[in-house]
Scaffold this motif. Sequence first.
Motif, short mmCIF file in Angstrom:
data_model
loop_
_atom_site.label_atom_id
_atom_site.label_comp_id
_atom_site.label_asym_id
_atom_site.label_seq_id
_atom_site.Cartn_x
_atom_site.Cartn_y
_atom_site.Cartn_z
N VAL A 6 1.03 6.58 -23.12
CA VAL A 6 -0.24 7.12 -23.04
C VAL A 6 -0.30 8.49 -22.45
N LEU A 7 0.51 8.63 -21.26
CA LEU A 7 0.59 10.15 -20.90
C LEU A 7 1.16 10.86 -21.78
N GLY A 8 2.29 10.78 -22.18
CA GLY A 8 2.84 11.57 -23.28
C GLY A 8 2.18 11.85 -24.44
N MET A 9 1.32 10.68 -25.01
CA MET A 9 0.22 11.33 -26.04
C MET A 9 -0.91 12.34 -25.53
N LEU A 10 -1.29 11.99 -24.48
CA LEU A 10 -2.33 12.93 -23.96
C LEU A 10 -1.76 14.48 -23.90
N LEU A 11 -0.49 14.54 -23.25
CA LEU A 11 -0.07 15.83 -23.17
C LEU A 11 0.26 16.52 -24.49
N LEU A 12 0.34 15.55 -25.73
CA LEU A 12 0.34 16.26 -27.00
C LEU A 12 -1.06 17.10 -27.31
N SER A 20 3.73 22.25 -23.42
CA SER A 20 3.08 20.95 -23.33
C SER A 20 4.20 20.16 -24.21
N PHE A 21 4.67 20.45 -25.48
CA PHE A 21 5.40 19.80 -26.32
C PHE A 21 6.77 19.34 -25.66
N LEU A 22 7.25 20.19 -24.73
CA LEU A 22 8.57 19.67 -24.10
C LEU A 22 8.26 18.55 -23.03
N VAL A 23 7.24 18.68 -22.29
CA VAL A 23 6.91 17.84 -21.48
C VAL A 23 6.30 16.66 -22.10
N SER A 24 5.55 16.77 -22.94
CA SER A 24 5.21 15.59 -23.71
C SER A 24 6.20 14.69 -24.21
N SER A 25 7.11 15.45 -24.96
CA SER A 25 8.27 14.66 -25.50
C SER A 25 9.49 14.09 -24.41
#
Length: 456
Positions: free
Chosen positions: A443-449, A265-270
């Motif tokens: 917003v998408l990156g934050m939700l994936l965190l 999740s972190f790799l995708v979010s970042s």
Amino acid sequence: MTVPVSDDKPAAASPSVSRKGILGWMFFDWAAQPFHTLVITFVFAPYFAAQVAPDATLGQAMWGFAAGLGGLFIAVLSPILGAISDATGPRKPWIFGFSVLAVLGVFALWFVPPDASQSTIVLGLAAFVVALIGFEFAAVFNNAMMPGLVDRDKLGGLSGNAWALGYAGGLICLIAMLLLMVADPVTGKTLIGLTPIFGLDATQLEGDRASGPLTAIWYVIFVIPLFLFTPDAPRRERIAGAVRDGLADLWRTVRNISKEKSLFSFLVSSMIYRDALNGLYTFGGIYAVGVIGWTTLQLGVFGILASVTGIGGSILSGWADTRIGTKTVVIVNILVLIAASALVISITDTQILFMPVAEGSSAPDIAFYLAGALIGAAGGGLQASSRPLLVDQTTPDRIGEAFGLYALSGRATAFLAPWSIGVVTVAFDSQRIGITPILVLFVLGMLLLIPVRSRT
């Protein structure tokens, strides 16, 4: 790659590293940042597009393709080399090797004159690709040294202070170039009316070209403390066995990474929020010129302001790391960037927050400078806090591999923000609407965190 199950378990044994050793590591960011500030963003890249290539549009395309080629090499090789370095142990030999490439490549940019021949243009682009690969890979292995320098509760401060130091180094070099080296080819004078130092010929734009040698010399001088004072990891095994074992470990990690929910999740979010941040950096100036009608001087002030607040934001995020938690710091910075992006979209030469202002008012300019200050502060804080948050997703013996995957994820979708902005801009025939994908990506990156775990 296993995510530690106990939040109170340290990421590594308590290190005992001297202050000189820690400062030596921090000085890598100070040494390397001018490459991004001078070559990629403010000086050489615009010079290449406007003065070297046959025309600015083709020059921008050439530069983009070269950066993409370098990014492809980095994306493919960084996790592989990171895994191999985990198996062998020491990071400094890798940093040294890639530093040689970086210095040779960036110094060679001096030999790319205005209106260059086709062969010279190709050689110049090749030099840029070599420099890009060198600097980026050196950063991967430098980042991998970080967890062995201080205890986990100090990682946020270390990363934030180092990032701030990097911003300061880039800012000093940029100001020095604008005031003392880069000159108007017509007047032959710099921004403050001086004749360029070192006898630089303004008609041949030698001030702009000097960004390459200046970056190289600056890096060589200030990376020395890292090699002299910062301790390296002990050697674990010979290179031959390390290649086999490193690649085997990497394959197991890639095959099972979706099962490691927090790391994945972190790799995708970042990957997504860093792409949004790069899009904001890239298109903010274009928006200011096209919608607000800013001049190059105003853009320069904007860049300096963002760099100054970036220093403050990086330090503040490092300070907040142990007080509110690394993940919370990352989320707060993303929220600030969302607000700043919305403010940018709301500004035109006649509007602020979508509300009309008096014709000729300076309020839109002031509001855009405010947005730039917020972007600089939150952008610096976000990048600084992302490094310790990645450390929380892995174990000390896999840290090089983790930062390799981090570099891969940062390059894998580098096209996403530019392409989406281009598509939306064309679809709506509006620069203003065109940059709204940046908001969506943040917003998408934050939700994936949400599934990502943090020690603090």
